[in-house]
Design an enzyme around this catalytic site. Structure first.
Site, PDB file in Angstrom:
ATOM      1  N   SER A 120      38.007  70.308  53.424  1.00 36.90           N
ATOM      2  CA  SER A 120      38.251  68.898  53.080  1.00 36.90           C
ATOM      3  C   SER A 120      36.946  68.130  52.982  1.00 36.90           C
ATOM      4  O   SER A 120      36.767  67.292  52.089  1.00 36.90           O
ATOM      5  CB  SER A 120      39.141  68.246  54.140  1.00 36.90           C
ATOM      6  OG  SER A 120      40.209  69.073  54.505  1.00 36.90           O
ATOM      7  N   ASP A 121      36.025  68.389  53.906  1.00 37.14           N
ATOM      8  CA  ASP A 121      34.745  67.682  53.929  1.00 37.14           C
ATOM      9  C   ASP A 121      33.891  68.013  52.708  1.00 37.14           C
ATOM     10  O   ASP A 121      33.316  67.131  52.063  1.00 37.14           O
ATOM     11  CB  ASP A 121      33.967  68.048  55.191  1.00 37.14           C
ATOM     12  CG  ASP A 121      34.662  67.600  56.458  1.00 37.14           C
ATOM     13  OD1 ASP A 121      34.980  66.412  56.550  1.00 37.14           O
ATOM     14  OD2 ASP A 121      34.883  68.429  57.341  1.00 37.14           O
ATOM     15  N   ILE A 122      33.790  69.299  52.401  1.00 30.65           N
ATOM     16  CA  ILE A 122      32.910  69.717  51.302  1.00 30.65           C
ATOM     17  C   ILE A 122      33.434  69.205  49.970  1.00 30.65           C
ATOM     18  O   ILE A 122      32.680  68.654  49.149  1.00 30.65           O
ATOM     19  CB  ILE A 122      32.761  71.244  51.289  1.00 30.65           C
ATOM     20  CG1 ILE A 122      32.025  71.700  52.557  1.00 30.65           C
ATOM     21  CG2 ILE A 122      32.014  71.710  50.048  1.00 30.65           C
ATOM     22  CD1 ILE A 122      32.109  73.190  52.820  1.00 30.65           C
TER      23      ILE A 122
END
Length: 395
Positions: A170-172
């Protein structure tokens, strides 16, 4: 590729984000040539301590998302530090933050208020759930976004407990989304002088990753569940055992299906499953036939045959194999920073050259030169240091 020829040369980004999604976004902007000033609190970004392993004073995770940046330390509990931050934002084209709404209000950084003061600014707000909606104030993490988006509900062993995709997915991807949206907003700002509030959430990103599964469900497909790496829509698209190690087969078209049948010498009834819709009906019989054939030879033999027939197949590589994969090496997928630290390169290639890869900054190492560039004189900088409003590199 020289800095002058990078696409975002001349763009200044002030980055107040921490952890991973925001730093990933600004790292990609830096890779594209932007000057990124990372504003950190005393003690620094939490990700500096996400180890072991550590590379010098900072974690490998931190190095993987913070190359090509400058570090400035500001203690925003001090009014003087907030004045310095305002001057930094005034000098910037893009501002990135991932603070909770209550803190933004407390330090005067609500998106609309900042845009009122700096109408040409591209303000990027990155959060777990976005700037609107009933859950806007909740903390957001990759695991929570994967759970709430449905991503975990389709991931894991057949009939088993749902599982998280085991990377900061999700972050990347949210970082990539911020970089894309910010770059587009910059293009418009150049034309019109009009800034923008870019609102990106981890939940929205993971919904986008689930788009084909959600579309199928809304169109009447039964609600999916963990299926052990198979695909509910494509048949056949999953791992299989061979005589020595597992491989994956990706039958993405009817033509590939016929090629695979020829390689495996499957019986006529398998070849007769000429459409994906038919293959889904008889999937259990097809899986049995494919598994029986693949078990008769080692993976290397099958991969050579599939490659010759243009059937997509691969071993399931461990990281020790990934970092030595000839294709990864040929594409420069793993590169060394100027400090020698090895990291994954940006996922794009320019024909004219490759982006610089300077090491992640030492905490506060650039405070003095960045603030001098804002016109802050040495005596004023000394005063700010004495009061604790700003910090420099550790002694």
């Amino acid at each position: 590729m020289s800095d002058e020829s990078l696409p975002l040369t001349g763009i200044r980004v002030v980055d107040m984000s921490t952890s991973y999604a925001g730093p990933t976004a600004t790292m990609y902007l830096a890779d594209l040539g932007a000057e990124v000033i990372k504003v950190e609190r005393p003690g620094g970004d939490d990700a500096r301590g996400w180890g072991p392993p550590f590379l010098g004073q900072d974690s490998a995770w931190f190095h993987s998302a913070n190359r090509n940046k400058k570090s400035v330390v500001l203690d925003l509990k001090h009014a003087d530090a907030r004045v310095v931050l305002e001057r930094l934002i005034e000098s910037a084209h893009v501002f990135v933050e991932n603070l909770n709404p209550a803190k933004l209000t407390r330090i005067g950084l609500e998106p609309a208020a900042v845009l009122d003061r700096h109408p040409g600014l591209v303000y990027c707000a990155l959060s777990g759930f976005g700037l609107t909606g009933p859950d806007t104030g909740l903390p957001g993490y990759d695991l929570i976004a994967q759970a709430r988006s449905g991503l975990m509900s389709v991931t894991g062993a057949l009939d088993g407990m749902p599982q998280r995709v085991s990377t900061a997915l999700s972050d990347i991807v949210s970082g990539l989304v911020v970089a894309l949206a910010a770059t587009a907003a910059l293009r418009r700002a150049e034309r019109t002088g009009q800034g923008e509030i870019v609102d990106v959430s981890l939940l929205d990103t993971d919904l986008a990753l689930m788009a084909p599964r959600i579309a199928s469900y809304l169109a009447g497909e039964p609600e999916p569940a963990p299926s052990g790496g198979t695909d509910s829509v494509l048949a056949i698209y999953q791992p299989f055992a061979t005589a020595d190690e597992p491989i994956v087969l990706a039958v993405g078209s009817d033509v590939i299906w016929q090629r695979m049948c020829a390689v495996l010498d499957l019986p006529g009834e398998a070849r007769d499953a000429a459409t994906n819709a038919r293959r889904r009906v008889v999937r259990p019989l097809l899986l049995e036939a494919i598994a029986a054939r693949l078990a008769t030879a080692p993976a290397k033999d099958w991969l050579e045959r599939f490659a010759g027939a243009q059937v997509p197949a691969a071993t399931i590589a461990r990281l020790s194999a990934v970092v030595t994969d000839p294709q990864v090496i040929a594409r420069g997928g793993i590169r060394a920073l100027d400090s020698g630290v090895q990291v994954v390169a940006s996922p794009w290639r320019y024909q004219q050259g490759r982006a610089r890869l300077q090491t992640a900054p030492v905490l506060g190492a650039d405070t003095e030169c960045v603030l001098a560039g804002l016109g802050i004189a040495n005596d004023e900088l000394d005063r700010l240091r004495r009061t604790g409003a700003v910090g420099g590199a550790p002694e």
